[in-house]
Design an enzyme around this catalytic site. Structure first.
Site, short mmCIF file in Angstrom:
data_model
loop_
_atom_site.label_atom_id
_atom_site.label_comp_id
_atom_site.label_asym_id
_atom_site.label_seq_id
_atom_site.Cartn_x
_atom_site.Cartn_y
_atom_site.Cartn_z
N ILE A 66 0.80 -1.27 0.05
CA ILE A 66 -0.16 -0.04 -0.04
C ILE A 66 1.02 1.20 -0.07
O ILE A 66 1.78 1.36 0.71
CB ILE A 66 -0.81 -0.07 1.22
CG1 ILE A 66 -1.97 1.30 1.19
CG2 ILE A 66 -0.26 -0.16 2.52
CD1 ILE A 66 -3.06 1.10 2.43
N SER A 67 0.63 2.18 -1.04
CA SER A 67 1.66 3.29 -1.10
C SER A 67 1.46 4.03 0.08
O SER A 67 0.74 4.06 0.94
CB SER A 67 1.22 4.26 -2.52
OG SER A 67 1.31 3.31 -3.43
N GLN A 68 2.57 4.97 0.34
CA GLN A 68 2.62 6.01 1.33
C GLN A 68 1.85 7.13 1.28
O GLN A 68 1.24 7.33 0.19
CB GLN A 68 4.07 6.55 1.37
CG GLN A 68 4.39 7.50 0.35
CD GLN A 68 5.72 7.90 0.40
OE1 GLN A 68 6.69 7.37 -0.40
NE2 GLN A 68 6.16 9.02 1.08
#
Length: 221
Positions: A66-68
């Site tokens: 999951i992207s920052q």
């Protein structure tokens, strides 16, 4: 989750918003409001909830991430949404970015190539009440033709080039944001605009590092 843990999460969320989003230049009020409202901890595997608002990527199922929070906010802000758009997302993952998008646009269509992720995301989004999001299992590099054209398209994996099929599904006046680069793990974030006459215009936004976009018009698996 205990009341103390919930209070700690809320404090970390506010710190993330002020330090990593506003503090790094995110200004779109709708994006900031959506990032505050969507519970990122609900889109993480069990045991990682207290890490939800650290500004870094986190592991999810199937070896994906999951992207920052900052890059999620940055990419959505780059779409220049006004709230009335039909948006296509490529790479559903956990469903977190789709949930944020759902609060910034009218409709969200999201495509995921991994069956378990598509199922989990669809179930999670439904349970949390994001009713304007539709999830499809398929090759994201080919888009979702049935609902085209789209006012905005965002791709959450790195491609060797902008897939032609996604460009074809972009409406006049639309914006496409995608990581593009010559290797599977290092890219430039690119925004493509289609003007009212149909011509495409490309601009580089920043350097990024995403997992590879797998598919017929992306990288080989």
């Amino acid at each position: 989750m205990s009341s103390n843990a919930k209070r700690e999460l809320e404090a970390r969320k506010e710190q993330m918003l002020s330090l990593h989003l506003v503090g790094r230049g995110i200004r779109d009020a709708a994006v900031l409001r959506a990032m505050r409202e969507v519970p990122r901890e609900s889109f993480l595997p069990a045991g990682l909830e207290l890490l939800a608002y650290e500004d870094g990527p986190l592991p999810i199922q199937e070896g994906q991430t999951i992207s920052q929070p900052y890059i999620v906010a940055y990419m959505i802000e780059a779409l220049e949404l006004q709230g009335t758009e039909k948006v296509l997302e490529i790479g559903t993952g956990s469903g977190y970015a789709a949930a944020v998008l759902s609060l910034c646009a009218a409709q969200v269509f999201t495509v995921e190539r991994l069956p378990s992720l598509a199922h989990l995301a669809a179930e999670r989004l439904r349970e949390l009440g994001y009713g304007n999001v539709a999830v499809r299992l398929g090759d994201g590099t080919l888009g979702w033709q049935e609902h085209a054209p789209y006012d905005a398209i965002v791709v959450t994996a790195g491609a060797p080039g902008v897939p032609e099929e996604l460009e074809l599904q972009l409406a006049p006046g639309g914006r496409l944001v995608i990581p593009v680069g010559p290797t599977p793990h290092l890219q430039d974030l690119v925004r493509v605009r289609r003007d009212k006459e149909g011509a495409l215009h490309r601009e580089a936004l920043c350097g990024v590092r995403f997992v590879p976009l797998i598919g017929a018009q992306g990288w080989e698996d």
